[in-house]
Design a protein around this motif. Structure first.
Motif, PDB file in Angstrom:
ATOM      1  N   GLN A 123       0.998  -1.167  -0.091  1.00 27.25           N
ATOM      2  CA  GLN A 123       0.146  -0.076   0.010  1.00 27.25           C
ATOM      3  C   GLN A 123       0.905   1.141  -0.037  1.00 27.25           C
ATOM      4  OE1 GLN A 123      -2.323   1.459   3.434  1.00 27.25           O
ATOM      5  NE2 GLN A 123      -3.966   0.904   2.575  1.00 27.25           N
ATOM      6  N   ALA A 124       0.369   2.295  -0.629  1.00 27.57           N
ATOM      7  CA  ALA A 124       1.032   3.637  -0.852  1.00 27.57           C
ATOM      8  C   ALA A 124       0.237   4.621  -0.047  1.00 27.57           C
ATOM      9  CB  ALA A 124       1.483   3.966  -2.179  1.00 27.57           C
ATOM     10  N   VAL A 125       0.766   5.302   0.685  1.00 28.14           N
ATOM     11  CA  VAL A 125      -0.061   6.707   1.278  1.00 28.14           C
ATOM     12  C   VAL A 125       0.562   7.745   0.996  1.00 28.14           C
ATOM     13  CG1 VAL A 125      -0.792   7.397   3.517  1.00 28.14           C
ATOM     14  CG2 VAL A 125      -0.532   4.896   3.221  1.00 28.14           C
ATOM     15  N   HIS A 126      -0.336   8.650   0.280  1.00 22.62           N
ATOM     16  CA  HIS A 126       0.097  10.148   0.191  1.00 22.62           C
ATOM     17  C   HIS A 126      -0.724  11.161   0.940  1.00 22.62           C
ATOM     18  CE1 HIS A 126       2.019   8.083  -3.351  1.00 22.62           C
ATOM     19  NE2 HIS A 126       0.876   7.712  -3.802  1.00 22.62           N
ATOM     20  N   LEU A 127       0.081  12.176   1.352  1.00 18.18           N
ATOM     21  CA  LEU A 127      -0.476  13.278   2.031  1.00 18.18           C
ATOM     22  C   LEU A 127      -0.209  14.596   1.257  1.00 18.18           C
ATOM     23  CD1 LEU A 127      -2.269  14.051   4.416  1.00 18.18           C
ATOM     24  CD2 LEU A 127      -0.223  14.404   5.844  1.00 18.18           C
ATOM     25  N   TRP A 128      -1.326  15.365   0.855  1.00 20.41           N
ATOM     26  CA  TRP A 128      -1.216  16.497   0.400  1.00 20.41           C
ATOM     27  C   TRP A 128      -1.882  17.625   1.185  1.00 20.41           C
ATOM     28  CZ3 TRP A 128       1.301  17.063  -4.453  1.00 20.41           C
ATOM     29  CH2 TRP A 128       1.555  15.976  -4.880  1.00 20.41           C
ATOM     30  N   ARG A 129      -1.148  18.857   0.975  1.00 17.08           N
ATOM     31  CA  ARG A 129      -1.849  20.012   1.857  1.00 17.08           C
ATOM     32  C   ARG A 129      -2.039  21.015   0.635  1.00 17.08           C
ATOM     33  NH1 ARG A 129       1.710  21.235   6.084  1.00 17.08           N
ATOM     34  NH2 ARG A 129       3.250  21.716   4.469  1.00 17.08           N
ATOM     35  N   TYR A 130      -3.373  21.555   0.714  1.00 13.73           N
ATOM     36  CA  TYR A 130      -3.759  22.775  -0.083  1.00 13.73           C
ATOM     37  C   TYR A 130      -4.232  23.948   0.661  1.00 13.73           C
ATOM     38  CZ  TYR A 130      -4.700  18.495  -2.932  1.00 13.73           C
ATOM     39  OH  TYR A 130      -4.527  17.609  -3.733  1.00 13.73           O
ATOM     40  N   ARG A 131      -3.013  24.802   0.538  1.00 12.59           N
ATOM     41  CA  ARG A 131      -3.194  26.053   1.267  1.00 12.59           C
ATOM     42  C   ARG A 131      -4.267  26.935   0.591  1.00 12.59           C
ATOM     43  NH1 ARG A 131       0.293  26.246   5.069  1.00 12.59           N
ATOM     44  NH2 ARG A 131       2.253  25.116   4.768  1.00 12.59           N
ATOM     45  N   GLY A 132      -5.306  27.342   1.443  1.00 13.91           N
ATOM     46  CA  GLY A 132      -6.415  28.122   0.469  1.00 13.91           C
ATOM     47  C   GLY A 132      -7.891  27.142   0.717  1.00 13.91           C
ATOM     48  N   GLY A 133      -7.622  26.087   1.376  1.00 11.14           N
ATOM     49  CA  GLY A 133      -8.785  25.213   1.503  1.00 11.14           C
ATOM     50  C   GLY A 133      -9.448  24.683   0.184  1.00 11.14           C
ATOM     51  N   TYR A 134     -10.945  24.402  -0.005  1.00 13.09           N
ATOM     52  CA  TYR A 134     -11.311  24.073  -0.991  1.00 13.09           C
ATOM     53  C   TYR A 134     -11.152  24.829  -2.499  1.00 13.09           C
ATOM     54  CZ  TYR A 134     -13.704  21.049   2.387  1.00 13.09           C
ATOM     55  OH  TYR A 134     -14.413  20.023   3.353  1.00 13.09           O
ATOM     56  N   PRO A 135     -11.080  26.037  -2.381  1.00 12.82           N
ATOM     57  CA  PRO A 135     -10.919  26.770  -3.621  1.00 12.82           C
ATOM     58  C   PRO A 135      -9.441  26.272  -4.001  1.00 12.82           C
ATOM     59  CG  PRO A 135     -11.871  28.236  -2.007  1.00 12.82           C
ATOM     60  CD  PRO A 135     -11.358  27.026  -1.442  1.00 12.82           C
ATOM     61  N   ALA A 136      -8.434  26.040  -3.292  1.00 12.27           N
ATOM     62  CA  ALA A 136      -7.364  25.852  -3.826  1.00 12.27           C
ATOM     63  C   ALA A 136      -7.351  24.081  -4.481  1.00 12.27           C
ATOM     64  CB  ALA A 136      -6.176  25.762  -2.576  1.00 12.27           C
ATOM     65  N   LEU A 137      -8.026  23.454  -3.649  1.00 11.24           N
ATOM     66  CA  LEU A 137      -8.209  22.068  -4.203  1.00 11.24           C
ATOM     67  C   LEU A 137      -8.863  22.128  -5.517  1.00 11.24           C
ATOM     68  CD1 LEU A 137      -8.266  18.770  -3.868  1.00 11.24           C
ATOM     69  CD2 LEU A 137     -10.426  19.334  -2.688  1.00 11.24           C
ATOM     70  N   THR A 138      -9.797  22.897  -5.818  1.00  4.94           N
ATOM     71  CA  THR A 138     -10.455  22.973  -7.095  1.00  4.94           C
ATOM     72  C   THR A 138      -9.566  23.426  -8.310  1.00  4.94           C
ATOM     73  OG1 THR A 138     -12.630  23.055  -5.823  1.00  4.94           O
ATOM     74  CG2 THR A 138     -12.519  23.775  -8.120  1.00  4.94           C
ATOM     75  N   GLU A 139      -8.919  24.485  -7.876  1.00  6.25           N
ATOM     76  CA  GLU A 139      -8.083  25.076  -8.806  1.00  6.25           C
ATOM     77  C   GLU A 139      -6.804  24.202  -9.286  1.00  6.25           C
ATOM     78  OE1 GLU A 139      -4.258  28.539  -8.947  1.00  6.25           O
ATOM     79  OE2 GLU A 139      -5.821  28.603  -7.078  1.00  6.25           O
ATOM     80  N   VAL A 140      -6.332  23.086  -8.277  1.00  2.52           N
ATOM     81  CA  VAL A 140      -5.399  22.135  -8.634  1.00  2.52           C
ATOM     82  C   VAL A 140      -5.981  21.245  -9.478  1.00  2.52           C
ATOM     83  CG1 VAL A 140      -3.866  20.328  -7.637  1.00  2.52           C
ATOM     84  CG2 VAL A 140      -3.999  22.400  -6.714  1.00  2.52           C
ATOM     85  N   MET A 141      -7.323  20.575  -9.121  1.00  2.46           N
ATOM     86  CA  MET A 141      -7.926  19.735  -9.949  1.00  2.46           C
ATOM     87  C   MET A 141      -8.100  20.209 -11.276  1.00  2.46           C
ATOM     88  SD  MET A 141     -10.644  18.291  -7.334  1.00  2.46           S
ATOM     89  CE  MET A 141     -11.383  17.260  -8.482  1.00  2.46           C
ATOM     90  N   ASN A 142      -8.574  21.346 -11.485  1.00  3.63           N
ATOM     91  CA  ASN A 142      -8.802  21.810 -12.884  1.00  3.63           C
ATOM     92  C   ASN A 142      -7.569  22.123 -13.600  1.00  3.63           C
ATOM     93  OD1 ASN A 142     -11.609  22.168 -12.199  1.00  3.63           O
ATOM     94  ND2 ASN A 142     -11.360  24.105 -11.696  1.00  3.63           N
ATOM     95  N   LYS A 143      -6.373  22.451 -13.123  1.00  4.23           N
ATOM     96  CA  LYS A 143      -5.067  22.660 -13.691  1.00  4.23           C
ATOM     97  C   LYS A 143      -4.588  21.394 -14.129  1.00  4.23           C
ATOM     98  CE  LYS A 143      -4.130  27.283 -11.883  1.00  4.23           C
ATOM     99  NZ  LYS A 143      -3.044  27.931 -10.720  1.00  4.23           N
TER     100      LYS A 143
END
Length: 286
Positions: A123-143
């Motif tokens: 099993q692989a485990v990855h932990l990501w941080r998005y500074r800016g909350g949900y808007p940052a997550l959405t921005e990363v996904m779209n890009k």
């Protein structure tokens, strides 16, 4: 091991009972343990244990338990890899994930990436941080949808996986924010499925308990779920090796008050799990 823990917890109960009797409040204490709903009285003996008193009826858990001045969102990913593909999977991740982490175009950071050593295998485990909350997550996904290298990575990765799941998390206000570490270290991810309605109690007790677990810099991060399995808590710890883990955890029992914290938090748990993890070459947490 189980007998030793039972003796320690029983010792915490005996000390807690003695203190309650000396204060003339044993009846209130025993009634309070029977149900969490009876602990809301302003003069409750239980509340003397709390570092920060919060009323779960007045705000959402996310607002009561997080660092309000920040809006970091975390994503934890669990990838179950085909055993024969684990080496190739790690190599693929090492080629792609650090470039996303280093590119300021994406408002996200790779906190850590590991393979499970003890626990769920391959099993692989990855932990990501998005500074800016949900808007940052959405921005990363779209890009990333427009990133041809990442699209190719996902396609190749899919051939190597048996299953995958993720959760979106917030960090507890009283835990450290995870920062890069030099190694070598092993990491333990302890995951707790709490009973619904007990997250505030957990936060109140651990706001006190974390002070017992800072002496060897073992505390890396503490999180609770917002999307995915709900009422899920993850505590991330770092140790030099398995013996260091054993010594550090045993040492906590020598500190007055730790046994009481364990005694009162155990009833809040429905299920718990521990993974010992080894960081990959791409991990900022080594």
């Amino acid at each position: 091991m189980a007998t030793g823990v039972l003796h320690r917890v029983s010792g915490g109960l005996a000390r807690a009972t003695s203190r309650a009797q000396s204060a003339g409040q044993l009846v209130a204490w025993s009634r309070g343990f029977t149900t969490s709903t009876s602990r809301h009285g302003k003069d409750s003996w239980f509340k003397s244990l709390f570092v920060r008193k919060v009323d779960p009826r007045k705000d959402a858990h996310a607002n009561l338990l997080t660092k309000n001045e920040e809006s970091n969102l975390y994503k934890i990913q669990f990838h179950n890899v085909k055993p024969e593909c684990l080496e190739a999977y790690n190599q693929l991740c090492e080629e792609v994930l650090p470039s996303i982490h280093a590119d300021k175009y994406y408002p996200c950071e790779l906190v850590g990436t590991w393979n499970t050593w003890y626990g769920e295998q391959d099993q692989a485990v990855h932990l990501w941080r998005y500074r800016g909350g949900y808007p940052a997550l959405t921005e990363v996904m779209n890009k990333l949808k427009q990133n041809k290298e990442f699209t190719a990575y996902r396609k190749e990765r899919g051939k190597m996986l048996m299953s995958r799941r993720n959760q979106l998390l917030l960090e507890f206000s009283f835990w450290n924010e995870p920062v890069p570490r030099e190694g070598p270290n092993i990491y333990e991810l302890r995951s707790y499925q709490l009973r619904p309605g007990t997250m505030i109690e957990w936060g109140n007790y651990w706001a006190r308990a974390i002070g017992y677990r800072q002496h060897n810099r073992e505390a890396v991060g503490g999180f609770f779920s917002q999307i995915g399995n709900l009422y899920m808590v993850h505590h991330l710890w770092a140790y030099k090796d398995l013996q260091s883990r054993e010594d550090t955890r045993s040492g906590a029992w020598q500190q007055e008050g730790w046994d009481e914290v364990v005694y009162y938090t155990v009833p809040l748990i429905q299920h718990m799990d521990s993974r010992i993890m080894i960081p990959t070459k791409a991990s900022p947490l080594q």
